[in-house]
Motif scaffolding. Sequence first.
Motif, mmCIF file in Angstrom:
data_model
loop_
_atom_site.group_PDB
_atom_site.id
_atom_site.type_symbol
_atom_site.label_atom_id
_atom_site.label_comp_id
_atom_site.label_asym_id
_atom_site.label_seq_id
_atom_site.Cartn_x
_atom_site.Cartn_y
_atom_site.Cartn_z
ATOM 1 N N ALA A 140 30.513 63.452 47.913
ATOM 2 C CA ALA A 140 31.171 64.402 48.813
ATOM 3 C C ALA A 140 31.785 63.679 50.005
ATOM 4 O O ALA A 140 32.847 64.071 50.502
ATOM 5 C CB ALA A 140 30.175 65.455 49.290
ATOM 6 N N THR A 141 31.135 62.610 50.464
ATOM 7 C CA THR A 141 31.682 61.828 51.572
ATOM 8 C C THR A 141 33.019 61.211 51.198
ATOM 9 O O THR A 141 33.980 61.235 51.979
ATOM 10 C CB THR A 141 30.696 60.715 51.978
ATOM 11 N N TYR A 142 33.124 60.684 49.981
ATOM 12 C CA TYR A 142 34.350 60.015 49.554
ATOM 13 C C TYR A 142 35.440 60.988 49.118
ATOM 14 O O TYR A 142 36.549 60.554 48.778
ATOM 15 C CB TYR A 142 34.047 59.013 48.439
ATOM 16 N N LEU A 143 35.142 62.279 49.127
ATOM 17 C CA LEU A 143 36.207 63.258 48.887
ATOM 18 C C LEU A 143 37.262 63.210 49.982
ATOM 19 O O LEU A 143 38.388 63.663 49.785
ATOM 20 C CB LEU A 143 35.624 64.678 48.806
ATOM 21 N N LEU A 144 36.895 62.666 51.129
ATOM 22 C CA LEU A 144 37.843 62.564 52.241
ATOM 23 C C LEU A 144 39.059 61.735 51.844
ATOM 24 O O LEU A 144 40.165 61.970 52.339
ATOM 25 C CB LEU A 144 37.148 61.945 53.457
ATOM 26 N N LYS A 145 38.879 60.763 50.949
ATOM 27 C CA LYS A 145 40.002 59.940 50.500
ATOM 28 C C LYS A 145 41.034 60.771 49.736
ATOM 29 O O LYS A 145 42.214 60.429 49.708
ATOM 30 C CB LYS A 145 39.503 58.795 49.614
ATOM 31 N N LYS A 146 40.572 61.847 49.113
ATOM 32 C CA LYS A 146 41.491 62.719 48.390
ATOM 33 C C LYS A 146 42.188 63.706 49.320
ATOM 34 O O LYS A 146 43.267 64.215 49.008
ATOM 35 C CB LYS A 146 40.743 63.490 47.299
ATOM 36 N N LYS A 147 41.553 63.998 50.444
ATOM 37 C CA LYS A 147 42.080 65.017 51.357
ATOM 38 C C LYS A 147 43.108 64.457 52.335
ATOM 39 O O LYS A 147 44.000 65.183 52.771
ATOM 40 C CB LYS A 147 40.926 65.652 52.135
ATOM 41 N N ILE A 148 42.965 63.194 52.700
ATOM 42 C CA ILE A 148 43.918 62.582 53.623
ATOM 43 C C ILE A 148 45.086 62.007 52.831
ATOM 44 O O ILE A 148 44.883 61.222 51.908
ATOM 45 C CB ILE A 148 43.244 61.477 54.459
ATOM 46 N N LYS A 149 46.274 62.389 53.214
ATOM 47 C CA LYS A 149 47.468 61.953 52.476
ATOM 48 C C LYS A 149 48.452 61.247 53.398
ATOM 49 O O LYS A 149 48.559 61.560 54.576
ATOM 50 C CB LYS A 149 48.146 63.151 51.812
ATOM 51 N N ILE A 150 49.164 60.293 52.810
ATOM 52 C CA ILE A 150 50.249 59.585 53.488
ATOM 53 C C ILE A 150 51.487 59.716 52.614
ATOM 54 O O ILE A 150 51.490 59.280 51.462
ATOM 55 C CB ILE A 150 49.919 58.095 53.698
ATOM 56 N N ASP A 151 52.506 60.345 53.159
ATOM 57 C CA ASP A 151 53.752 60.562 52.403
ATOM 58 C C ASP A 151 53.484 61.255 51.064
ATOM 59 O O ASP A 151 54.071 60.896 50.032
ATOM 60 C CB ASP A 151 54.477 59.226 52.169
ATOM 61 N N GLY A 152 52.580 62.230 51.073
ATOM 62 C CA GLY A 152 52.311 63.020 49.882
ATOM 63 C C GLY A 152 51.348 62.395 48.902
ATOM 64 O O GLY A 152 51.041 63.002 47.876
ATOM 65 N N ARG A 153 50.838 61.193 49.177
ATOM 66 C CA ARG A 153 49.890 60.514 48.282
ATOM 67 C C ARG A 153 48.551 60.354 48.995
ATOM 68 O O ARG A 153 48.506 59.962 50.154
ATOM 69 C CB ARG A 153 50.417 59.143 47.860
ATOM 70 N N ASN A 154 47.467 60.634 48.260
ATOM 71 C CA ASN A 154 46.152 60.479 48.887
ATOM 72 C C ASN A 154 45.693 59.031 48.828
ATOM 73 O O ASN A 154 46.319 58.183 48.168
ATOM 74 C CB ASN A 154 45.128 61.429 48.261
ATOM 75 N N LEU A 155 44.582 58.733 49.484
ATOM 76 C CA LEU A 155 44.145 57.351 49.662
ATOM 77 C C LEU A 155 43.486 56.756 48.422
ATOM 78 O O LEU A 155 43.140 55.572 48.423
ATOM 79 C CB LEU A 155 43.180 57.265 50.849
ATOM 80 N N THR A 156 43.299 57.546 47.370
ATOM 81 C CA THR A 156 42.789 56.967 46.124
ATOM 82 C C THR A 156 43.897 56.305 45.325
ATOM 83 O O THR A 156 43.616 55.547 44.390
ATOM 84 C CB THR A 156 42.123 58.046 45.240
ATOM 85 N N GLN A 157 45.142 56.566 45.689
ATOM 86 C CA GLN A 157 46.291 56.013 44.970
ATOM 87 C C GLN A 157 46.724 54.714 45.627
ATOM 88 O O GLN A 157 47.814 54.600 46.196
ATOM 89 C CB GLN A 157 47.434 57.031 44.952
ATOM 90 N N ALA A 158 45.871 53.707 45.512
ATOM 91 C CA ALA A 158 46.125 52.430 46.177
ATOM 92 C C ALA A 158 47.408 51.776 45.677
ATOM 93 O O ALA A 158 48.105 51.099 46.433
ATOM 94 C CB ALA A 158 44.939 51.490 45.969
ATOM 95 N N GLY A 159 47.723 51.961 44.410
ATOM 96 C CA GLY A 159 48.916 51.341 43.843
ATOM 97 C C GLY A 159 50.207 51.800 44.486
ATOM 98 O O GLY A 159 51.232 51.114 44.396
ATOM 99 N N ALA A 160 50.163 52.965 45.149
ATOM 100 C CA ALA A 160 51.367 53.464 45.822
ATOM 101 C C ALA A 160 51.612 52.751 47.149
ATOM 102 O O ALA A 160 52.727 52.790 47.676
ATOM 103 C CB ALA A 160 51.246 54.968 46.063
ATOM 104 N N PHE A 161 50.577 52.091 47.677
ATOM 105 C CA PHE A 161 50.703 51.415 48.969
ATOM 106 C C PHE A 161 50.638 49.900 48.837
ATOM 107 O O PHE A 161 51.185 49.178 49.654
ATOM 108 C CB PHE A 161 49.590 51.890 49.912
ATOM 109 N N ILE A 162 49.943 49.418 47.801
ATOM 110 C CA ILE A 162 49.836 47.980 47.563
ATOM 111 C C ILE A 162 50.566 47.676 46.259
ATOM 112 O O ILE A 162 50.079 48.003 45.174
ATOM 113 C CB ILE A 162 48.360 47.541 47.454
ATOM 114 N N GLN A 163 51.708 47.088 46.350
ATOM 115 C CA GLN A 163 52.512 46.824 45.159
ATOM 116 C C GLN A 163 51.865 45.729 44.312
ATOM 117 O O GLN A 163 51.636 44.616 44.798
ATOM 118 C CB GLN A 163 53.931 46.401 45.557
#
Length: 337
Positions: A265-288
């Motif tokens: 439940a603590t790590y659900l926060l990574k799904k709730k916070i978004k940058i440019d429409g992508r949440n923080l679990t989508q590392a590939g969108a920020f680190i090429q």
Amino acid sequence: MRQILTIFWDSYRLLTAKKLFWVALGLSVLIGLIYASISFHEEGMSVFFGAYTLESGILNTTGPLAKYIYLTMFTDVLVPFWLGLFAIVLALLSVCPVFPNFLEGGSIDIAVSKPISRVTLFVSKYLSSLLFVAIQVFVFSLIVFVAFGLRMESWNFGIFWAVPLMVFVFSLIYCVAVLTAVWTKSTLLSLLMAFLVWGVSWGIQVAEGFIYRLAYTAPASGLTLDMGTGQTQISDEPQAVDSDLAKFHGLLKMVETPLPKTREATYLLKKKIKIDGRNLTQAGAFIQPVDDVERNQHMAEEDYDNRHSEFFVVGTSLAFELVILSIAGFFFVRKDY
């Protein structure tokens, strides 16, 4: 409604009268200010308001990683280790005596004599005890929100998801203490039972995550592990899943399902916070990724972070809490005071 508000106000006054509340709040503010001291500029990043500088061509205001790294420091370090561990321990030490003290002769006699049902009294007392964590997390999140907004010129309101999520995580542990308190009227036993259930559930969650990594994440990353020799090989193609590890993981998930999922439940926060429409679990969108191996690793890590649905984590944990509170409420209503 007036009686309920009175209960909340009394609980707030009792909490703020304790030194432990102000110690925890002071530590939250201090850690929040340390986080706020981190900044990114054209040459790289600095900490302690410019006291130390790290030159980097990637970690700077113009790089794509700045927002992602700034927020993952919050979701992956500060939230699980401060808010999700030490702050919860302080909160338990502070609020575990609430119900045992309330059930002592005199306090409970006055409360049950008022025109309010015992169920309403029990629920109100329980919810008002969560104020400790709610206030602490809100202040901390507010500092992070302002720091991120000023540093990145982007006001991300998703940060405030930390408040309901961390209150929910704390309630999953605290409900066990409440049941024990209603049953035994012992503060010490309530605290021990809360820590016991928390520790057991946390350990099973860690074991489930570890076996999932061995069974699914490693093969999806192209990693082959020889369990006999300990040797590893990396390929640019995903590997086959080990059936034995997959079965073991399925068994662990069955054991994990009815338990409170504080860690998940603590790590659900990574799904709730978004940058440019992508949440923080989508590392590939920020680190090429630079090659197929790194691309597979990013995809495997994203699958790991999303292996449990929000409904599974919240739903099963909420069912656990409702069962525990129902039993505690039953004892509270049926007892003679």
